[in-house]
Design an enzyme around this catalytic site. Structure first.
Site, PDB file in Angstrom:
ATOM      1  N   ASN A 101      31.051 -35.668 -33.014  1.00  0.00           N
ATOM      2  CA  ASN A 101      30.320 -36.938 -32.918  1.00  0.00           C
ATOM      3  C   ASN A 101      31.118 -37.988 -33.701  1.00  0.00           C
ATOM      4  O   ASN A 101      31.066 -38.033 -34.930  1.00  0.00           O
ATOM      5  CB  ASN A 101      28.923 -36.735 -33.523  1.00  0.00           C
ATOM      6  CG  ASN A 101      28.085 -37.992 -33.476  1.00  0.00           C
ATOM      7  OD1 ASN A 101      28.562 -39.057 -33.072  1.00  0.00           O
ATOM      8  ND2 ASN A 101      26.845 -37.878 -33.915  1.00  0.00           N
ATOM      9  N   ARG A 149      29.568 -36.101 -28.322  1.00  0.00           N
ATOM     10  CA  ARG A 149      28.489 -37.074 -28.156  1.00  0.00           C
ATOM     11  C   ARG A 149      29.137 -38.405 -27.789  1.00  0.00           C
ATOM     12  O   ARG A 149      30.000 -38.896 -28.529  1.00  0.00           O
ATOM     13  CB  ARG A 149      27.715 -37.215 -29.451  1.00  0.00           C
ATOM     14  CG  ARG A 149      26.691 -38.325 -29.373  1.00  0.00           C
ATOM     15  CD  ARG A 149      26.035 -38.551 -30.703  1.00  0.00           C
ATOM     16  NE  ARG A 149      25.062 -39.601 -30.608  1.00  0.00           N
ATOM     17  CZ  ARG A 149      24.981 -40.623 -31.444  1.00  0.00           C
ATOM     18  NH1 ARG A 149      25.843 -40.740 -32.437  1.00  0.00           N
ATOM     19  NH2 ARG A 149      24.049 -41.517 -31.308  1.00  0.00           N
ATOM     20  N   HIS A 207      19.259 -41.998 -28.191  1.00  0.00           N
ATOM     21  CA  HIS A 207      18.714 -40.726 -28.710  1.00  0.00           C
ATOM     22  C   HIS A 207      18.333 -39.784 -27.556  1.00  0.00           C
ATOM     23  O   HIS A 207      17.466 -38.933 -27.696  1.00  0.00           O
ATOM     24  CB  HIS A 207      17.443 -40.936 -29.564  1.00  0.00           C
ATOM     25  CG  HIS A 207      17.651 -41.718 -30.825  1.00  0.00           C
ATOM     26  ND1 HIS A 207      16.767 -42.692 -31.227  1.00  0.00           N
ATOM     27  CD2 HIS A 207      18.604 -41.665 -31.764  1.00  0.00           C
ATOM     28  CE1 HIS A 207      17.171 -43.219 -32.369  1.00  0.00           C
ATOM     29  NE2 HIS A 207      18.301 -42.613 -32.716  1.00  0.00           N
ATOM     30  N   LEU A 258      11.770 -40.412 -35.127  1.00  0.00           N
ATOM     31  CA  LEU A 258      11.664 -41.347 -36.246  1.00  0.00           C
ATOM     32  C   LEU A 258      12.661 -40.953 -37.333  1.00  0.00           C
ATOM     33  O   LEU A 258      12.392 -40.088 -38.168  1.00  0.00           O
ATOM     34  CB  LEU A 258      10.233 -41.335 -36.815  1.00  0.00           C
ATOM     35  CG  LEU A 258       9.098 -41.559 -35.804  1.00  0.00           C
ATOM     36  CD1 LEU A 258       7.740 -41.499 -36.492  1.00  0.00           C
ATOM     37  CD2 LEU A 258       9.276 -42.884 -35.069  1.00  0.00           C
ATOM     38  N   GLY A 308      17.465 -44.573 -37.561  1.00  0.00           N
ATOM     39  CA  GLY A 308      17.268 -45.224 -36.263  1.00  0.00           C
ATOM     40  C   GLY A 308      16.051 -44.567 -35.641  1.00  0.00           C
ATOM     41  O   GLY A 308      15.876 -43.355 -35.790  1.00  0.00           O
ATOM     42  N   ARG A 349      16.957 -51.865 -39.217  1.00  0.00           N
ATOM     43  CA  ARG A 349      16.919 -52.716 -38.018  1.00  0.00           C
ATOM     44  C   ARG A 349      15.527 -53.318 -37.841  1.00  0.00           C
ATOM     45  O   ARG A 349      14.520 -52.652 -38.093  1.00  0.00           O
ATOM     46  CB  ARG A 349      17.258 -51.907 -36.765  1.00  0.00           C
ATOM     47  CG  ARG A 349      18.682 -51.399 -36.743  1.00  0.00           C
ATOM     48  CD  ARG A 349      19.003 -50.798 -35.366  1.00  0.00           C
ATOM     49  NE  ARG A 349      20.222 -50.008 -35.424  1.00  0.00           N
ATOM     50  CZ  ARG A 349      20.297 -48.734 -35.078  1.00  0.00           C
ATOM     51  NH1 ARG A 349      19.242 -48.075 -34.631  1.00  0.00           N
ATOM     52  NH2 ARG A 349      21.441 -48.098 -35.159  1.00  0.00           N
ATOM     53  N   GLY A 371      14.447 -37.352 -39.135  1.00  0.00           N
ATOM     54  CA  GLY A 371      14.237 -37.299 -40.593  1.00  0.00           C
ATOM     55  C   GLY A 371      12.825 -37.620 -41.055  1.00  0.00           C
ATOM     56  O   GLY A 371      12.222 -36.858 -41.818  1.00  0.00           O
ATOM     57  N   GLU A 377      10.026 -35.409 -38.941  1.00  0.00           N
ATOM     58  CA  GLU A 377       9.955 -33.992 -39.311  1.00  0.00           C
ATOM     59  C   GLU A 377       9.417 -33.774 -40.713  1.00  0.00           C
ATOM     60  O   GLU A 377       8.855 -32.728 -41.010  1.00  0.00           O
ATOM     61  CB  GLU A 377      11.365 -33.367 -39.238  1.00  0.00           C
ATOM     62  CG  GLU A 377      11.881 -33.227 -37.822  1.00  0.00           C
ATOM     63  CD  GLU A 377      13.376 -32.927 -37.761  1.00  0.00           C
ATOM     64  OE1 GLU A 377      13.919 -32.326 -38.712  1.00  0.00           O
ATOM     65  OE2 GLU A 377      14.001 -33.307 -36.759  1.00  0.00           O
ATOM     66  N   GLU A 388      20.387 -32.119 -32.139  1.00  0.00           N
ATOM     67  CA  GLU A 388      21.230 -32.750 -31.118  1.00  0.00           C
ATOM     68  C   GLU A 388      22.520 -31.974 -30.900  1.00  0.00           C
ATOM     69  O   GLU A 388      22.995 -31.867 -29.783  1.00  0.00           O
ATOM     70  CB  GLU A 388      21.531 -34.202 -31.527  1.00  0.00           C
ATOM     71  CG  GLU A 388      20.296 -35.077 -31.395  1.00  0.00           C
ATOM     72  CD  GLU A 388      20.474 -36.480 -31.960  1.00  0.00           C
ATOM     73  OE1 GLU A 388      20.353 -36.628 -33.184  1.00  0.00           O
ATOM     74  OE2 GLU A 388      20.717 -37.404 -31.188  1.00  0.00           O
TER      75      GLU A 388
END
Ligand code: AMP
Length: 396
Positions: free
Chosen positions: A7, A90, A179, A208, A211, A240, A330, A333, A383
């Site tokens: 990635n 990715r 995502h 969540l 990003g 953001r 993050g 979970e 991912e």
């Protein structure tokens, strides 16, 4: 098979070598500060973490040093590079060209390059990573897994903006969503965990993290998602802004004498939870701040949860119902308080949360009560494993 998952960011490279049969990562790590000075972090599953302060002038040197570390006779996890069966990359933006993962060849690289305009910081870095692997591991098959691909099933009513149509025709200005690997992986897990009929299922995925995005997944396909042409749209995020009145940009630009790129920097890096709290973008610190009575930390968490709940509600309308709402990444979970607060807006759906189950962190768990009409779950995203599986499916 052993699959190297890469990635690449503009100055970083995350990697994992995954055994596809067990799904275990043999080693994880990252290269940071590529092109600046360089730092390689190396964490084998069964060994000690090492940090190398190697010079990393470019991504090719970074890939080369990663390969040298994982095949090192003393601390490596493979005997030789021949053991790497495939590489999964990715890739951030596949535009409208890619609605699934593909085996990389010259034509694919050209098509990814054609999407550079849509992700000018990310796609060029992804291509550099691909080219570096081609040079260092000639003949090893490589696969591109796109962040946008899963959302290519959205209908036009979900992806069109209320702008002059020519911007779509000329510049492909539309919602793409991001995502996608996570939304795809997590929604599939929910269908399995709850034994839903995939062809008659309605799942809302709340990814969540720093990003953040939410998607509506109907019959296994993404039908809407909160990020847009870029990852700036939608939810309030770590730094953001998410959705704002677009006229704010001109208003603040005039007041603060800022250029468009300076405004974009504010919206991407200085807004969201960080901007509102004036404290931090990290929910662990926000939660601590609230405990200490920090009012702006409270406000930041409330705005974050309220916005997320409103998006979930709108996707219930988009799908005319919902079977399950799932939290991942993050915050999703780990932060039971955020989950509970979002779910508290959704009682009208007949959703009730079991507080004991909701206290669980980082595990697959149903957090709604047995009699809850709509199920709520936590499913940790993975991912890299999803990229590994996509890669194996294509190269086998
Ligand atoms: P991600 O982008 O998915 O890696 O998520 C990173 C974010 O998850 C961090 O910025 C934190 O806000 C949040 N996070 C991680 N661990 C926890 C935790 N234990 N409690 C609350 N938030 C957490």
């Amino acid at each position: 098979m052993k699959v190297l998952v890469i990635n690449c960011g503009s100055s970083s490279l995350k990697y994992q070598l995954i055994d596809s049969e067990s799904g275990e990562a043999l080693v994880t790590g990252l290269c940071e500060r590529i092109g600046i000075d360089g730092r390689l972090v190396y964490k084998p599953a069964n060994g000690e973490k090492r940090i190398f302060e190697d010079k990393l002038p470019d991504h090719q040197v970074a890939v080369s040093n990663v390969l040298a570390a994982i095949s090192n006779p003393e601390y490596g996890v493979i005997g030789s590079l021949d053991e790497i069966d495939a590489v999964g990359h990715r890739v951030v933006h596949g535009g409208e060209t890619f609605n699934r993962s593909v085996i990389i060849n010259d034509e694919v690289i050209k098509a990814i390059e054609e999407c550079n305009d849509l992700a000018p910081l990310h796609n060029p870095a992804n291509i550099i990573g691909i080219n570096a692997c081609t040079k260092l591991m000639p003949g090893v098959p490589q696969v591109a897994v796109f962040d946008t691909a899963f959302h290519q099933t959205m209908p036009d009513k979900a992806y069109m903006y209320g702008l002059p149509y020519e911007y779509y025709e000329k510049y492909k200005v539309r919602r793409y969503g991001f995502h996608g690997t996570s939304h795809s992986y997590v929604s599939k897990r929910v269908i399995d965990i709850l034994s839903l009929d995939k062809n008659n299922s309605k799942v809302i995925v709340c990814h969540l993290g720093n990003g953040a995005s939410i998607s509506a997944v109907m019959n296994g396909k993404s039908v809407d998602t909160s990020m847009g042409l870029t990852p700036l749209e939608g939810l309030v995020m770590g730094t953001r802004s998410g959705d704002i009145d677009p006229a704010i940009m001109e208003f603040i630009a005039k007041k603060e004498n800022l250029s468009i790129s300076e405004i974009m920097n504010v919206l991407n890096k200085k807004s969201g939870v960080q901007g509102m709290s004036g404290l931090t973008s990290d929910f662990r610190d926000i939660d601590e701040g609230i405990k200490k009575g920090n009012n702006r930390a409270r406000l930041a968490r409330e705005v974050f949860c309220y916005k997320a709940a409103k998006v979930v509600g709108s996707y219930v309308a988009a799908m005319n119902g919902v079977d399950a709402i799932v939290f991942t990444a993050g915050i999703g979970e780990n932060d039971g308080v955020v989950r509970k607060e979002i779910c508290s807006y959704l009682g009208f759906l007949g959703l009730t949360v079991d507080d004991e189950k909701n206290a669980v962190r980082g595990e697959e768990v149903v957090i709604s009560t047995p009699d809850s009409k709509v199920k709520a779950l936590v499913v940790p995203t993975n991912e890299e494993l999803a990229i590994c599986r996509e890669t194996v499916a294509l190269v086998k």
